[in-house]
Design an enzyme around this catalytic site. Structure first.
Site, short mmCIF file in Angstrom:
data_model
loop_
_atom_site.label_atom_id
_atom_site.label_comp_id
_atom_site.label_asym_id
_atom_site.label_seq_id
_atom_site.Cartn_x
_atom_site.Cartn_y
_atom_site.Cartn_z
N GLY A 212 0.82 -1.21 0.00
CA GLY A 212 0.00 0.00 0.00
C GLY A 212 0.85 1.25 0.00
O GLY A 212 2.05 1.20 -0.29
N ASN A 213 0.23 2.39 0.29
CA ASN A 213 1.00 3.64 0.40
C ASN A 213 0.37 4.54 1.43
O ASN A 213 -0.68 4.22 2.00
CB ASN A 213 1.12 4.32 -0.97
#
Ligand code: CTP
Length: 401
Positions: A212-213
């Site tokens: 993810g980020n």
């Protein structure tokens, strides 16, 4: 979010039997997030008490030019009251009040405030059958309409005199609906559909892990709220985030880039303006473990493959849509953003700066440069994401026909 949310409403009540319904008007405005102040004619006090109205509005109610304070008259500043309001509703508007408004007969605080106000004015007449039909009243209504004041229709039915017909003040709910619809009709994005992608995507590795980020979704959500405020029907396709959107926004949740892609494609063709504010992962694991990967397996590498570029695909499918992307660059920022604008067939791109303190992922503020198709760039100061959203939409609106 209602168009009435955050609006400062001045309610002017004149002396007719329908005044007994005005506390409900105050309640309805307040429930939609408006701030309400009340000004009454002295005769309206015979029909509804200032105490009821001040309690419901949380503001003093004004009905005279002055108020006694420690034996000294203090001016109730009708000019300030008129200027305070975003919108002035006069309900009920009696025959006497309509006539005073037309002829600037400033013999009470309500009419004085009306004559001092510069905001839009809505008037809900209330009279008995023949009074309402009388040519003098019809002429006054015509004149007020001619001045750009919005005179609401009257209701038909049982009247206080026992007669039956036209003349009743519209019901409080009908008055609020009339004003809301009228305000909406004047908004620049009324009848338009705006699609916004927001937040991060989580690309699954196995049932419990993902790539993810740090995107919070705040910029995309601020854009969605602004589009909604401008009257658009907003479709917000959001990645995983804790943020909440107003109930007027049509929100669809996606976890992975694949889900976000499918949702965005589903809504794109019927869209007028699309803004890709999501931080979509560029790569995803080629294989997703069906069971949790155990450490004994001594996983050394995750093989990745590119995700589908949602914005680029919208650029390929684009017909009349105005398409806006975001660019996050760390070097040769403007040129790289322009390359992205061209390669993805965009109408404009918003360049995010990571260099400036206080701007970027997870924060409440941002600093952007708006670049359009002819490479005209406008840079804005660091400001809250809701103000950045306003800047972005003002740029879009000045270009979108
Ligand atoms: N975008 C998208 N789908 C992707 C990747 C990006 O819709 N799979 C959109 C983003 O929402 C943003 C724009 O493309 O509006 C640019 O994203 P950015 O990450 O800056 O650029 P990339 O095209 O991914 O290129 P790079 O990461 O190499 O700079």
């Amino acid at each position: 979010m209602s168009v009435l949310s955050g609006k400062k409403i001045l309610l002017g009540i004149s002396g007719g039997i329908a005044a007994y319904k005005t506390p409900l008007i105050v309640r309805l405005f307040k429930s939609l997030g408006s701030e309400v102040k009340v000004v009454m004619t002295p005769s309206a006090i015979d029909f509804v008490t200032p105490l009821t109205l001040s309690t419901l509005s949380n503001h003093p109610v004004y009905s005279t030019f002055t108020t006694e304070s420690q034996d000294n008259p203090v001016w109730n500043d009708h000019v300030a009251l008129g200027k305070w309001a975003d919108l002035f509703l006069i309900a009920p508007a009696t025959s006497n009040t309509l006539s005073a408004m037309v002829h600037a007969k400033c013999n009470n605080l309500l009419v004085a405030t009306y004559l001092s106000s510069t905001c839009p004015v809505y008037i809900a007449p209330a009279m008995d059958l023949d009074m309402y039909a009388h040519p003098a009243n019809q002429e006054n209504i015509k004149q007020l309409n001619g001045l750009g004041k919005k005179v609401l229709p009257v209701g038909e039915g049982f009247l206080a005199s026992g007669l039956h017909g036209k003349g009743r003040m519209l019901e409080p709910e009908e008055i609020i609906r009339f004003i809301s619809e009228d305000l909406k009709a004047g908004l620049p994005l009324n009848g338009k559909k705006v699609l916004i992608t927001a937040g991060p995507t989580y690309e699954p590795i196995d049932p419990v892990r993902f790539i993810g980020n740090h995107s919070s979704g705040k910029m995309g959500f601020a854009l969605a709220e602004e589009a909604c405020r401008l009257g658009a029907h907003v479709v917000l396709v959001s990645g995983p985030t804790v943020l909440e959107a107003s109930s007027a926004i049509e929100r669809h949740n996606a976890i992975s880039s694949e889900e976000m892609y499918a949702l965005a494609m589903h809504h794109f063709s019927a869209t007028d303006i699309a803004i890709a504010a999501a931080a979509v992962a560029d790569f995803k694991p080629r294989k997703v473990g069906s069971q949790k990967i155990k450490k004994e397996n001594a996983l050394k590498a995750i093989e990745l493959e590119p995700t589908q570029d949602i914005l680029a695909q919208m650029g390929r499918l684009k017909q009349n849509q105005y398409l806006v992307g975001f660019a996050l660059e760390t070097e040769d920022e403007k040129n790289n953003a322009i390359k992205k604008l061209k390669s993805k067939n965009l109408d404009a791109i918003v360049l995010n700066s990571l260099k400036d303190k206080g701007a970027g992922f997870s924060l409440d503020s941002n600093k952007v440069t708006f670049i359009d198709k002819i490479e005209k760039a406008i840079s804005f100061e660091l400001k809250s994401k809701s103000l950045v959203a306003k800047d972005i939409f003002s740029q879009i609106l000045s270009r979108y026909a």
